[in-house]
Design an enzyme around this catalytic site. Sequence first.
Site, PDB file in Angstrom:
ATOM      1  NE  ARG A  61      75.816  45.413   5.393  1.00 24.84           N
ATOM      2  CZ  ARG A  61      74.546  45.699   5.085  1.00 24.84           C
ATOM      3  NH1 ARG A  61      73.896  44.941   4.210  1.00 24.84           N
ATOM      4  NH2 ARG A  61      73.930  46.705   5.647  1.00 24.84           N
ATOM      5  CG  ASP A  66      74.859  35.793  13.622  1.00 27.96           C
ATOM      6  OD1 ASP A  66      73.843  35.996  14.320  1.00 27.96           O
ATOM      7  OD2 ASP A  66      75.507  34.723  13.679  1.00 27.96           O
ATOM      8  N   GLY A  71      75.087  38.534  19.704  1.00 26.99           N
ATOM      9  CA  GLY A  71      76.219  37.636  19.537  1.00 26.99           C
ATOM     10  C   GLY A  71      76.120  36.782  18.283  1.00 26.99           C
ATOM     11  CB  SER A  75      69.825  35.955  16.373  1.00 29.22           C
ATOM     12  OG  SER A  75      70.913  36.856  16.318  1.00 29.22           O
ATOM     13  N   PRO A 161      75.882  49.625  13.660  1.00 25.28           N
ATOM     14  CG  PRO A 161      78.127  49.609  13.052  1.00 25.28           C
ATOM     15  CD  PRO A 161      77.029  48.724  13.554  1.00 25.28           C
ATOM     16  CG  HIS A 191      82.667  49.202   4.090  1.00 26.74           C
ATOM     17  ND1 HIS A 191      82.318  50.273   4.871  1.00 26.74           N
ATOM     18  CD2 HIS A 191      81.810  48.196   4.450  1.00 26.74           C
ATOM     19  CE1 HIS A 191      81.305  49.938   5.669  1.00 26.74           C
ATOM     20  NE2 HIS A 191      80.991  48.685   5.432  1.00 26.74           N
ATOM     21  CB  THR A 192      88.110  46.495   0.150  1.00 25.34           C
ATOM     22  OG1 THR A 192      88.808  46.348  -1.075  1.00 25.34           O
ATOM     23  CG2 THR A 192      88.097  45.130   0.823  1.00 25.34           C
ATOM     24  CG  ASP A 242      87.325  49.315  -3.778  1.00 25.12           C
ATOM     25  OD1 ASP A 242      87.479  50.096  -4.750  1.00 25.12           O
ATOM     26  OD2 ASP A 242      88.209  48.533  -3.399  1.00 25.12           O
ATOM     27  CB  THR A 245      89.537  46.210  -6.827  1.00 29.10           C
ATOM     28  OG1 THR A 245      89.793  46.828  -5.555  1.00 29.10           O
ATOM     29  CG2 THR A 245      90.661  46.559  -7.781  1.00 29.10           C
ATOM     30  CG  ASP A 250      91.917  45.690  -3.162  1.00 25.32           C
ATOM     31  OD1 ASP A 250      91.102  46.353  -2.466  1.00 25.32           O
ATOM     32  OD2 ASP A 250      91.922  45.724  -4.400  1.00 25.32           O
TER      33      ASP A 250
END
Length: 352
Positions: A61, A66, A71, A75, A161, A191-192, A242, A245, A250
Site C-alpha cells: 500500500r 507514494d 508520482g 514523497s 481514492p 485487498h486480498t 480479506d 486468507t 491470492d
Amino acid sequence: MMGRVVVAALLAVVAVLPAIVRGQLQVGFYNTTCPNAETLVQQAVAAAFANDSGIAAGLIRLHFHDCFVNGCDASVLLVSANGTAERDAAPNKPSLRGFEVIDAAKAAVESSCAGTVSCADIVAFAARDSVNLTGQASYQVPSGRRDGNVSLDVDATNNLPPPTFTAQQLVDRFANKTLTAEEMVILSGAHTVGRSFCSSFLPRIWSNTTPTVDAGLSPAYATLLQALCPSTPDASTTTAVDPTTPAVLDNNYYKLLSLNLGLFFSDNQLRTNATLNASVNSFAANETLWKEKFAAAMVKMGNIEVLTGTQGEIRLNCSVVNSGGSITSPAGIIATMAHHDYSGSIHNIATT
Ligand code: HEM
Ligand SMILES: *[C@@H]1O[C@H](CO)[C@@H](O)[C@H](O)[C@H]1NC(C)=O
Ligand SMILES: *[C@@H]1O[C@H](CO)[C@@H](O)[C@H](O)[C@H]1NC(C)=O
Ligand SMILES: *[C@@H]1O[C@H](CO)[C@@H](O)[C@H](O)[C@H]1NC(C)=O
Ligand SMILES: *[C@@H]1O[C@H](CO)[C@@H](O)[C@H](O)[C@H]1NC(C)=O
Ligand SMILES: *[C@@H]1O[C@H](CO)[C@@H](O)[C@H](O)[C@H]1NC(C)=O
Ligand SMILES: *[C@@H]1O[C@H](CO)[C@@H](O)[C@H](O)[C@H]1NC(C)=O
Ligand SMILES: *[C@@H]1O[C@H](CO)[C@@H](O)[C@H](O)[C@H]1NC(C)=O
Ligand SMILES: *[C@@H]1O[C@H](CO)[C@@H](O)[C@H](O)[C@H]1NC(C)=O
Ligand SMILES: *[C@@H]1O[C@H](CO)[C@@H](O)[C@H](O)[C@H]1NC(C)=O
Ligand SMILES: *[C@@H]1O[C@H](CO)[C@@H](O)[C@H](O)[C@H]1NC(C)=O
C-alpha cells in the site's frame, strides 16, 4: 511519405538510445553502482515480515500511496515539522505502515553504497518483495527513480481514492494516473492482504447510531462488523480486508466480492458495472491470470510520474530532503551524463 520515413528513422534512433538517456526506468539500474541494493532491501523486508507478516500489506500500500501522489518519488516518506506532509493526511494516518522497514533498508543500502539508491526505488523494491513473500509471485522492478522534495497533505487527500468512491469515480481516478479500468480492478486485488480500521467501512454498517446494511454487504458479515466496530468505534480496532486468507496474496478477494463479502463500498462497486464485473469474474476463476496481470500492473503503477536523470535527488535520509549541495556519487555522475534526456515524464517540482 517523406515525413513518415523521417519519423520512422527518428523512432529507430530513439529506440537504440540507452534507456537512461531517455529518462526511463531500467531493470538492474544499480547493477554496477550498487549491485547488492535489491538483495539488501529484500533482507530488510524479509526480517520485518518474519516479525510481523502484516507489514507486507503495508509495504504494498505504501508504494501505491507514494505513486498516486506526486508520482513514485518517495514523497510519502517525508516528515513535516508542522504535520502537513502526505503521511499526515487522513488516508495515510494512522493506517499507513512500513516506514521503519524502508528506513532499515535505506540504512543497509547507505552503508554499502552511500548516496546512490533512491528512497523511491527502495519503496518499489519493498513492494515487490512483499508480493513475493505473500503471493509466491515474482516480477522485476525497473528502477532509477529519484526522490522528490514536495509532500503536501492536501495532495494526498485529492489524489488517493477514498473507499466511498463509485465505480465511475474509481475508473476516472485511475485513468488520471494512466491506469485502465481493468488495471484498477487488477490492483484492487491487493485487498486480498492486510487490514482496515473501522472508519473505512463504518457508513456501510451504521447510519449515525442506527444499524444499517449497505446493499452488496452480506447481513451476517455486517452483524459481525457491527459487533467489532460500534458506531463510535475504538480508534485502534482493525479487521482483515480479506477475512479468509488475510496474509496470502491470492484471488480470494474476487471470490468474496460475489458473496457480498467485499469490505469497502469501493470494492463492491467493481460488481455494479458489467465490464468491471466481467474482470472480477475472470480473476475469481483464474488465479494465475490475475497474478500475471497484477505483476504487470504493479510495474506500470511504479512508472507513474517518476523523476529520472538529474530530476529530484537521492535522499540520504528518506524522511527529509537533503540540506542543499549536490551529491557526488556514481549515480550522480551517471545522472549528470543523462542531463539532456528525452523523457516524456513531465514533473516540474517548482510547479507542484
Ligand atoms: C481502488 C481504489 C482503492 C481504494 C478506495 C482503497 C482503499 C483502501 C482502504 C480504505 C484501506 C484501509 C485503510 C484503513 O486501514 O482504514 C485499504 C487498505 C489496503 N489497500 Fe487499498 N484502496 C484502493 C486501491 C489499492 C491499491 C491499488 C493497492 C495496491 C496495489 C491497495 C493496497 C491496499 C493494501 C495492501 C491494504 C492493507 C494495508 C495494511 O494492511 O496496512 N489498495 N485500501
Ligand atoms: C542488470 O543485470 C541484469 C542481469 O544480468 C540484466 O538483466 C539487466 O538488463 C542489467 N541492467 C542494466 C541496467 O545493466
Ligand atoms: C515487530 O512487529 C511489531 C508489530 O507487530 C512492532 O511493534 C515491532 O516494532 C516489530 N519489531 C521489529 C524488531 O521489527
Ligand atoms: C508547514 O511547513 C512548511 C515548510 O516545511 C510550510 O511551507 C507550510 O506553509 C507550513 N504549513 C503550515 C500550515 O504552517
Ligand atoms: C521470490 O524471490 C526470490 C528471491 O528473489 C526468488 O528466488 C523466488 O523465485 C521468488 N519466488 C517466486 C515464487 O517467484
Ligand atoms: C462500465 O464503466 C466504464 C467506466 O466507467 C464505462 O466506460 C462503461 O460504459 C461501463 N459499462 C457498462 C456496461 O455500464
Ligand atoms: C490528472 O488530473 C490533473 C488535475 O486534476 C491534471 O492536471 C492531469 O493532467 C491529469 N492527468 C491525466 C493523465 O489525466
Ligand atoms: C456480475 O457477475 C455475476 C456472475 O458472477 C452475475 O450474476 C451478475 O449478474 C453480474 N452483474 C452485473 C452487473 O453484470
Ligand atoms: C488461466 O490463465 C493462465 C494465464 O493467462 C492461462 O495460461 C490459463 O490457460 C488459464 N486457465 C484457464 C483454465 O483458463
Ligand atoms: C529539491 O530538489 C531539487 C532537485 O530537483 C534540489 O536541487 C533542491 O535543493 C531541493 N530542495 C531542497 C529544499 O532541498
Ligand atoms: C532521519 O530523519 C528523521 C527526521 O528528521 C530523524 O528522526 C531520523 O533520526 C533520521 N535518521 C537517520 C538515520 O539519521
